[in-house]
Design an enzyme around this catalytic site. Structure first.
Site, short mmCIF file in Angstrom:
data_model
loop_
_atom_site.label_atom_id
_atom_site.label_comp_id
_atom_site.label_asym_id
_atom_site.label_seq_id
_atom_site.Cartn_x
_atom_site.Cartn_y
_atom_site.Cartn_z
CG ASP A 8 -2.11 0.87 1.07
OD1 ASP A 8 -2.18 1.56 0.03
OD2 ASP A 8 -2.97 0.88 1.96
CG ASP A 103 -3.40 4.08 -3.36
OD1 ASP A 103 -4.26 3.19 -3.55
OD2 ASP A 103 -3.52 4.96 -2.49
CD GLU A 104 -5.72 -1.11 -1.99
OE1 GLU A 104 -5.44 -1.93 -1.08
OE2 GLU A 104 -6.80 -0.52 -2.07
#
Lengths: 410, 371
Positions: A8, A103-104
């Site tokens: 993350d 974003d992960e």
């Protein structure tokens, strides 16, 4: 033993902005727009979060909480570029990568001990490589399930690594608030609190059948999740396996609430067009078209219409959405409009007897339009109705075409 | 108004009007049935403004007049009475008092003044056997669209020409067309009208209650269609709008044709469709040299296949269909064999009853599915 990594990125949007403007470093930064603009906070730096600013909060509220913050516009193009860089680093470790959002990501490193060493060593190597090649920090959670890996990365934030040893999953989760389980939101939390359940451990002690009676399928999934198992629709897919979207949607929040019929209709046309384009990208056909209306007072309505055949054509989606809008709009000013395509199927299904040649002509026209858009950009061709409904692209955490989540090839 | 009527006669006629009476009570009077006295009979009228029905039954009239009472309540009560004469007397306050043997009831009614007038019946333009019309409805009613927004498809097209009568229905995915082979006496000019589905259903009920050789007298005005079955009259408002050009949709020629036993094909599709996708109901039909195969694709529930021998030596063709669409036709067709005409997996397939003696030219066109 499965080895699932959840990576993350720490304050991703803000960190990317900092790369382009290093003077922002360490300051309270709010991404989303000017403080007097409508719209919500897309991301906030850790310094801004200290003042209580968090994503999805109206920009004006953020300004009240932290007037000294620096408010910046989002740059979707930059985020996509950096998301891609992260993906490239991750895929150099394993092909088993799935970007869960911009974003992960989840990585499946099961059986790679001889190549990457102990999971902690692999995590450190990953962490170092991501930092070196993108200039961005991330947090990593490792466990035997996607669920626990995700919770672990959250506990490791910022810039940390947390490995939950096999067989310790339930013990790791037990002292955490139920809200930490992904999917348990405000509403479910309230229901659980009413039953005296506050910690994941409390949830784990409950009978699965009881939870099922109380919450249906979702209750059953929760009881498995409380023990650290991947249960429920979000977690039961394999990493890297092609998965079809369950629905495709686009929405738009107006800069100023509007009751202008032409403007609203134009927006619906524009949204319908985007939905249709994505359906075609995914080789999917939708049988249920929904619209979402949010009025100035935030009262929100969704209405759906089931078609007698599957479609991926702009005109048919627009017809259904427009009909729903005309039937359900009260005439009051609108804040947000959304068009959704559900009941997705991979085949067109029933063909049309009466308008078959018309449908065929539309299909050909749309495939030509798609090719033009691929070459000259999304705004090169559009429905005339939708021309007035075009808006600047907003920052979105789940954009189309994420690596590892790419459209299925037909 | 006062009259005496036999319970059996009254129940039979009231039954016929139940389908017409308005169920939702937006306009209360439409839930009522109008009762008027005639020559040695009473006349019963019900309407929902789209559809009207008028029937009669023999009665001994004591005093002339008219009144209305809730149709369903009246039938539900009279049905429970012993088989005997019922004396009905309307009072000043529009209530009806019923006496049958030792049973006495008063039913709250409404003034006949507020009951809508039915249009006057014009002179008949044609007369045909009731069984012919029922046969045509039975072969088309299933293909009518349920999509309310496509209102011109919520009924069937009725075309009366001096030589033939044609009925067509379609829901946009399939089309059923049936044409009489014998001349219709009395027709001078062409009549073209859209008959609502509800009216078709009521006609079937009326035919089921009439004799084998009964004739129907047909007439129409600008807005209505009139079907007279002896003493009974059904009036339907015409659907307005343009029905699609069905002749354009009927395939001109189909390169391939096979003949199969109706019962066998139907049973095969019924079995395979148990394993078809629940929403799409898709099954595949594969016609190859010497063999017809029907099968479902593998799904969560399983898969299934049927095969039957066939006289055919053309190319192998595979077509996906909605099983329900096929079954609708096969169940409605009374013939022993059917012909299946086709071209390829992208073009409309066609089913026809095979052989002569049906009295109809019947064609059923179904668009395939892309699976």
């Amino acid at each position: 033993m499965r080895a699932i990594f959840h990576i993350d990125m720490d304050a991703f949007f803000v960190s990317v902005e900092e790369l382009f403007d290093p003077s922002l470093k360490g300051l309270p930064v709010v991404v989303g727009g000017a403080p007097n603009q409508r719209g919500v906070v897309t991301a906030a730096s850790y310094a801004a979060r200290k003042f209580g600013v968090h994503s999805a909060m109206p920009l004006r509220t953020a300004y009240k909480l932290c007037p000294q913050a620096i408010f910046v516009e989002g740059h979707p193009q930059r985020y996509r570029q950096y998301s891609r860089k992260v993906f490239d680093v991750l895929s150099s470790f394993t092909p088993q990568v799935e970007m869960a959002s911009i974003d992960e990501a989840y990585l499946d490193l099961t059986g790679t001990q001889r190549l990457h060493g102990h999971p902690m060593d692999a995590a450190h190597a990953l962490h170092e490589r991501v930092g070196r090649e993108t200039g961005l920090r991330c947090s990593i959670g490792i466990s035997t399930s996607k669920l626990v890996a995700k919770v672990a990365s959250d506990q490791a934030k910022p810039n940390g690594i947390l490995w939950v040893r096999p067989s310790m999953e339930a013990a790791f989760l037990a002292p955490l608030d139920v809200r930490k389980i992904p999917g348990i939101g405000k509403v479910t939390e309230k229901h659980l609190h009413a039953l005296g359940i506050r910690k994941v451990g409390d949830l784990a002690r409950l009978d699965a059948a009881f939870l099922e009676r109380r919450f249906g399928q979702w209750g059953l999934a929760m009881s498995g999740q409380a023990l650290g198992l991947d249960a429920g629709s979000w977690f039961d897919s394999e990493i890297g396996g092609a998965s079809d979207p369950k629905s495709i949607s686009h929405e738009h929040t107006f800069d100023q609430d509007t009751a202008d019929f032409t403007a609203l209709e134009a927006t619906i046309a524009y949204l319908a067009e985007k939905v249709a384009r994505r359906l075609r990208e995914h080789f999917l056909y939708s049988r249920t078209i929904h619209i979402k209306l949010r009025y100035s007072d935030f009262s929100t309505f969704t209405r759906a219409r089931t078609l007698d055949h599957g479609t991926q054509l702009d005109a048919e989606i627009l017809d259904a959405a427009r009909l729903l809008f005309q039937k359900n709009w009260t005439g009051a000013p609108i804040r947000l409009l959304g068009v959704y395509a559900g009941s997705l199927e991979s085949a067109e299904g029933q063909l049309n007897l009466l308008d078959n040649s018309k449908t065929e002509r539309w299909r050909k026209a749309m495939s030509a339009v798609d090719r033009m858009r691929d070459r000259f950009g999304e705004s090169s061709v559009s429905l005339a109705t939708g021309l007035q409904g075009k808006y600047r692209e907003r920052v979105h955490e789940n954009p189309e075409g994420l690596p590892g989540k790419e459209p299925r090839k037909s | 108004m006062e009259f005496t009527v036999s319970k059996g006669d009254l129940v039979r006629e009231l039954n016929l009007s139940q389908g017409v009476v308005e169920k939702k009570t937006t306009i209360p009077i439409l839930s009522n049935i109008l009762i008027e006295t005639g020559e040695d009979q009473i006349i019963l009228t019900a309407t929902d403004l789209e559809l009207g029905i008028r029937c009669s039954c023999p009665a001994r009239i004591v005093r002339k007049g008219a009144g209305t009472v809730p149709a369903k309540r009246l039938l539900d009560y009279v049905r429970l009475l012993p088989d005997a004469d019922v004396n009905v007397k309307f009072q000043e306050n529009h209530w009806a008092s019923l006496v049958c043997g030792r049973s006495r009831t008063r039913i709250a009614g409404m003034s006949r003044e507020s009951f809508p007038e039915l249009p006057a019946i014009p002179a008949p333009v044609a007369s045909f056997p009731a069984s012919t019309l029922a046969g045509m409805i039975g072969r088309t009613i299933f293909a009518i669209s349920n999509e309310e927004s496509r209102f011109t498809l919520n009924g069937a097209l009725l075309v009366l020409r001096p030589a033939t009568m044609v009925m067509v229905s379609t829901d946009g995915h399939r089309l059923a067309m049936v044409e009489t082979l014998s001349e219709i006496p009395g027709v001078k000019t062409m009549e073209r009208a859209l008959l609502p589905r509800k009216a078709m259903g009521e006609i079937l009920k009326l035919v089921a209650d009439s004799g084998e050789n009964d004739q129907i007298e047909f007439s129409s005005d600008d807005n209505h269609l009139f079907f007279r079955f002896g003493e009974r009259l059904l009036i339907s408002r015409k659907l307005t709008g343009n029905f699609p050009d069905y002749e354009r949709v009927l395939p001109k020629e189909q390169p391939q044709r096979i003949r199969v036993a109706n019962a066998e094909l139907r049973a095969g599709i019924e079995r395979v469709s148990q394993f078809a996708d629940e929403r799409s109901r898709a099954v595949k039909v594969q016609v190859g040299p010497g063999e017809l195969k029907i099968y479902s694709s593998l799904s969560d529930t399983g898969e299934s296949e049927e095969s039957m021998p066939l006289e055919y030596d053309g190319p192998t063709v595979e077509i996906g269909f909605n099983a329900q669409y096929m079954l609708d036709f096969l169940r409605a067709a009374s013939e022993e064999s059917v012909d299946f005409l086709f071209k390829d997996g992208e073009s409309a397939g066609e089913l026809r009853p095979a052989g002569d003696g049906t009295g109809f030219n019947n064609r059923y066109v179904v668009m395939p599915m892309r699976i």
